[in-house]
Design an enzyme around this catalytic site. Sequence first.
Site, PDB file in Angstrom:
ATOM      1  N   GLY A  39       1.120  -1.224   0.367  1.00  0.00           N
ATOM      2  CA  GLY A  39      -0.184  -0.277  -0.078  1.00  0.00           C
ATOM      3  C   GLY A  39       0.763   1.541  -0.082  1.00  0.00           C
ATOM      4  O   GLY A  39       2.239   0.995   0.511  1.00  0.00           O
ATOM      5  N   HIS A  97      -1.707   6.753   7.623  1.00  0.00           N
ATOM      6  CA  HIS A  97      -1.056   7.792   7.036  1.00  0.00           C
ATOM      7  C   HIS A  97      -1.574   9.426   6.507  1.00  0.00           C
ATOM      8  O   HIS A  97      -0.875  10.181   7.254  1.00  0.00           O
ATOM      9  CB  HIS A  97      -0.453   7.304   5.621  1.00  0.00           C
ATOM     10  CG  HIS A  97       0.889   6.578   5.966  1.00  0.00           C
ATOM     11  ND1 HIS A  97       2.151   7.696   6.508  1.00  0.00           N
ATOM     12  CD2 HIS A  97       1.429   5.088   5.269  1.00  0.00           C
ATOM     13  CE1 HIS A  97       2.792   6.129   6.165  1.00  0.00           C
ATOM     14  NE2 HIS A  97       2.757   4.533   5.651  1.00  0.00           N
ATOM     15  N   HIS A 156      -3.202   0.931   8.064  1.00  0.00           N
ATOM     16  CA  HIS A 156      -2.289   1.361   7.632  1.00  0.00           C
ATOM     17  C   HIS A 156      -2.244   2.689   7.484  1.00  0.00           C
ATOM     18  O   HIS A 156      -1.707   3.747   7.163  1.00  0.00           O
ATOM     19  CB  HIS A 156      -1.248   0.358   7.340  1.00  0.00           C
ATOM     20  CG  HIS A 156       0.104   0.802   6.935  1.00  0.00           C
ATOM     21  ND1 HIS A 156       0.842   0.409   7.631  1.00  0.00           N
ATOM     22  CD2 HIS A 156       0.735   1.744   6.291  1.00  0.00           C
ATOM     23  CE1 HIS A 156       2.682   1.041   8.113  1.00  0.00           C
ATOM     24  NE2 HIS A 156       1.953   1.900   7.057  1.00  0.00           N
ATOM     25  N   GLU A 157      -2.511   2.622   5.961  1.00  0.00           N
ATOM     26  CA  GLU A 157      -2.937   3.601   4.855  1.00  0.00           C
ATOM     27  C   GLU A 157      -3.546   4.716   5.408  1.00  0.00           C
ATOM     28  O   GLU A 157      -3.080   5.538   4.759  1.00  0.00           O
ATOM     29  CB  GLU A 157      -3.621   3.252   3.272  1.00  0.00           C
ATOM     30  CG  GLU A 157      -2.667   2.020   3.253  1.00  0.00           C
ATOM     31  CD  GLU A 157      -0.927   2.161   2.384  1.00  0.00           C
ATOM     32  OE1 GLU A 157      -0.371   3.327   2.926  1.00  0.00           O
ATOM     33  OE2 GLU A 157       0.395   1.313   2.725  1.00  0.00           O
ATOM     34  N   GLN A 194       2.744   9.598   1.749  1.00  0.00           N
ATOM     35  CA  GLN A 194       4.083   9.534   1.340  1.00  0.00           C
ATOM     36  C   GLN A 194       4.703   9.817  -0.370  1.00  0.00           C
ATOM     37  O   GLN A 194       6.051   9.017  -0.199  1.00  0.00           O
ATOM     38  CB  GLN A 194       3.995   7.362   1.305  1.00  0.00           C
ATOM     39  CG  GLN A 194       4.057   6.880   2.638  1.00  0.00           C
ATOM     40  CD  GLN A 194       3.622   5.396   2.775  1.00  0.00           C
ATOM     41  OE1 GLN A 194       2.385   4.987   2.072  1.00  0.00           O
ATOM     42  NE2 GLN A 194       3.957   4.833   3.079  1.00  0.00           N
ATOM     43  N   CYS A 198       6.880  -0.493   6.291  1.00  0.00           N
ATOM     44  CA  CYS A 198       5.924   0.241   5.866  1.00  0.00           C
ATOM     45  C   CYS A 198       7.285   1.269   5.116  1.00  0.00           C
ATOM     46  O   CYS A 198       8.642   0.787   4.553  1.00  0.00           O
ATOM     47  CB  CYS A 198       5.857   1.918   6.849  1.00  0.00           C
ATOM     48  SG  CYS A 198       5.543   3.571   6.187  1.00  0.00           S
ATOM     49  N   LEU A 199       6.884   1.239   3.681  1.00  0.00           N
ATOM     50  CA  LEU A 199       7.949   2.444   2.554  1.00  0.00           C
ATOM     51  C   LEU A 199       8.818   3.033   3.593  1.00  0.00           C
ATOM     52  O   LEU A 199       9.465   3.522   2.840  1.00  0.00           O
ATOM     53  CB  LEU A 199       7.082   2.509   1.482  1.00  0.00           C
ATOM     54  CG  LEU A 199       5.857   1.500   0.491  1.00  0.00           C
ATOM     55  CD1 LEU A 199       5.719   1.453  -0.497  1.00  0.00           C
ATOM     56  CD2 LEU A 199       7.852   0.247   0.110  1.00  0.00           C
TER      57      LEU A 199
HETATM   58 ZN    ZN Z   1       3.132   3.237   6.053  1.00  0.00          ZN
END
Ligand code: ZN
Length: 158
Positions: free
Chosen positions: A46, A134, A130-131, A51, A88-89
């Site tokens: 995701g 953000h 999770h997203e 991000q 997480c990226l």
């Molecule tokens: Zn993330």
Amino acid sequence: MALRNIVLEGDEILNKRAREVTVINDRILITLDDMLETMRENNGLGIAAPQVGILRRMFIVEVDDQLIEIINPEIVETRGEQQVEEGCLSVPGLVGTVERPEYVKMTGLNRKGEKIEIEGTGLLAVALSHEYDHLEGILFTQKATEIRDAFVEEDIEE
Ligand code: ZN
């Protein structure tokens, strides 16, 4: 489509609440296309707009070949809980154990501006939660009970 740079933990944009998308214009659509390419290039499940440096309420999730793109999401129902290890990226190299709902239902808009409703259980519920976090300026590292080096973890499993 184009790859975008992923904003990393420590950049304050990741701690800010994202703003509603008021008009779904070309700029928004191009951003979504770029987010998808960037997520896949980095093997993510995701990615949320903050991000890639865009403080707007939209994200993409891709779990088990199911691609979900949602604009202005709202959580309308959650049920149960699960303890999961996630990464997480924006926090490369680290994983942590986070408590997430087992089931999540959200409403929002698709890229055509049509109202959509999405439901997820298991890993999809984790990714959606999770997203969504953000967009609220929350990283998993703020919720995780244990934060570990992802690469050490992989070595142990092998
Ligand atoms: Zn993330």
